[in-house]
Design a protein around this motif. Structure first.
Motif, short mmCIF file in Angstrom:
data_model
loop_
_atom_site.label_atom_id
_atom_site.label_comp_id
_atom_site.label_asym_id
_atom_site.label_seq_id
_atom_site.Cartn_x
_atom_site.Cartn_y
_atom_site.Cartn_z
N LYS A 35 0.81 -1.22 0.00
CA LYS A 35 0.00 0.00 0.00
C LYS A 35 0.85 1.27 0.00
O LYS A 35 0.47 2.26 -0.64
CB LYS A 35 -0.97 0.01 1.18
CG LYS A 35 -2.05 -1.04 1.05
CD LYS A 35 -2.99 -1.03 2.23
CE LYS A 35 -3.98 -2.17 2.12
NZ LYS A 35 -4.88 -2.22 3.29
N ALA A 48 1.73 2.43 -3.50
CA ALA A 48 0.65 2.77 -4.44
C ALA A 48 0.61 4.28 -4.70
O ALA A 48 0.76 5.08 -3.79
CB ALA A 48 -0.68 2.30 -3.88
N GLN A 98 -5.57 4.72 -5.71
CA GLN A 98 -6.44 3.62 -5.30
C GLN A 98 -7.89 4.01 -5.54
O GLN A 98 -8.24 5.19 -5.51
CB GLN A 98 -6.22 3.26 -3.83
CG GLN A 98 -6.71 4.31 -2.85
CD GLN A 98 -6.42 3.91 -1.41
OE1 GLN A 98 -5.26 3.73 -1.05
NE2 GLN A 98 -7.46 3.76 -0.62
N THR A 103 -10.76 -2.99 -3.30
CA THR A 103 -10.01 -1.76 -3.55
C THR A 103 -8.86 -2.11 -4.48
O THR A 103 -8.16 -3.10 -4.26
CB THR A 103 -9.46 -1.16 -2.24
OG1 THR A 103 -10.56 -0.78 -1.41
CG2 THR A 103 -8.62 0.08 -2.51
N ARG A 104 -8.69 -1.30 -5.51
CA ARG A 104 -7.60 -1.48 -6.45
C ARG A 104 -6.54 -0.42 -6.19
O ARG A 104 -6.82 0.77 -6.17
CB ARG A 104 -8.08 -1.38 -7.90
CG ARG A 104 -6.93 -1.37 -8.90
CD ARG A 104 -7.37 -1.68 -10.28
NE ARG A 104 -7.79 -3.07 -10.35
CZ ARG A 104 -8.48 -3.59 -11.37
NH1 ARG A 104 -8.82 -2.84 -12.39
NH2 ARG A 104 -8.82 -4.87 -11.36
N TYR A 105 -5.32 -0.88 -5.99
CA TYR A 105 -4.16 -0.03 -5.79
C TYR A 105 -3.29 -0.11 -7.03
O TYR A 105 -3.08 -1.20 -7.57
CB TYR A 105 -3.35 -0.50 -4.58
CG TYR A 105 -4.11 -0.48 -3.29
CD1 TYR A 105 -4.07 0.61 -2.44
CD2 TYR A 105 -4.89 -1.58 -2.91
CE1 TYR A 105 -4.78 0.62 -1.24
CE2 TYR A 105 -5.60 -1.57 -1.72
CZ TYR A 105 -5.54 -0.47 -0.89
OH TYR A 105 -6.24 -0.47 0.29
N VAL A 136 0.45 0.35 -8.54
CA VAL A 136 1.84 0.38 -8.09
C VAL A 136 2.75 0.29 -9.30
O VAL A 136 2.66 -0.65 -10.09
CB VAL A 136 2.14 -0.79 -7.13
CG1 VAL A 136 3.60 -0.79 -6.70
CG2 VAL A 136 1.21 -0.76 -5.92
N GLU A 153 -1.75 -3.66 -10.96
CA GLU A 153 -3.05 -3.40 -10.34
C GLU A 153 -3.20 -4.43 -9.21
O GLU A 153 -3.27 -5.63 -9.48
CB GLU A 153 -4.17 -3.57 -11.35
CG GLU A 153 -4.09 -2.59 -12.49
CD GLU A 153 -5.17 -2.80 -13.54
OE1 GLU A 153 -5.42 -1.85 -14.31
OE2 GLU A 153 -5.76 -3.91 -13.59
#
Length: 155
Positions: free
Chosen positions: A16, A19, A22, A89-91, A93, A101
């Protein structure tokens, strides 16, 4: 014809803090038959309708068509969806020249975290971030349309 080429991995470890964006995603399936799916997605107060074809033998590549909808249209189409919904939840990076994703699932899929990377070709090389674990590309259990029917917590 739009071709989606991606690889999918399980995630272990911290991601996280890496990222740069998000979004919360809710999605349902009008059709989740093997070889074809019709998905309705709500992401950041926008809607999307996506049609995907069958994956190739390796599970890396398949046809994908997507069209943006209004939030109201997506909410109406969600009423037509099969039972079950994907909540995640899509982060996003960055690693090297790619963006991973990373999806953290909730509800009946709580505890599952997977990462996907889209590629220009099936043999394209890419750097893997430290949180990438086992590859699950082509394992149908990890397809969102299957997680809706047989959630992670039931495995």
């Amino acid at each position: 014809m739009a071709q989606e080429i991606e690889r999918k991995f399980l995630v272990t470890g911290e991601f996280k803090s890496q990222a740069f964006a998000q979004d919360r995603i809710i999605q349902g399936y009008i059709c989740s038959a093997q070889g074809r799916t019709v998905r309705v997605r709500i992401r950041d107060n926008r809607g999307y309708l996506t049609i995907k074809g069958a994956s190739n033998v390796s599970g890396t590549s398949r046809y994908e068509w997507e069209h943006e909808l209004s939030l109201a249209e997506a909410e109406e189409l969600m009423k037509l969806c099969e039972p079950g919904v994907i909540d995640k939840t899509r982060y996003l990076v960055r690693c090297g020249k790619h963006v991973f994703e990373v999806d953290e699932f909730y509800g009946d899929n709580d505890g599952l975290i997977v990462a996907e990377v889209e590629l220009a070709s099936e043999d394209e090389t890419f750097d893997k971030p430290s949180f990438i674990a086992e590859e699950v590309t082509g394992d149908r259990r990890y397809y969102n349309s299957q997680l809706m029917k047989k959630p992670y917590k039931t495995w």
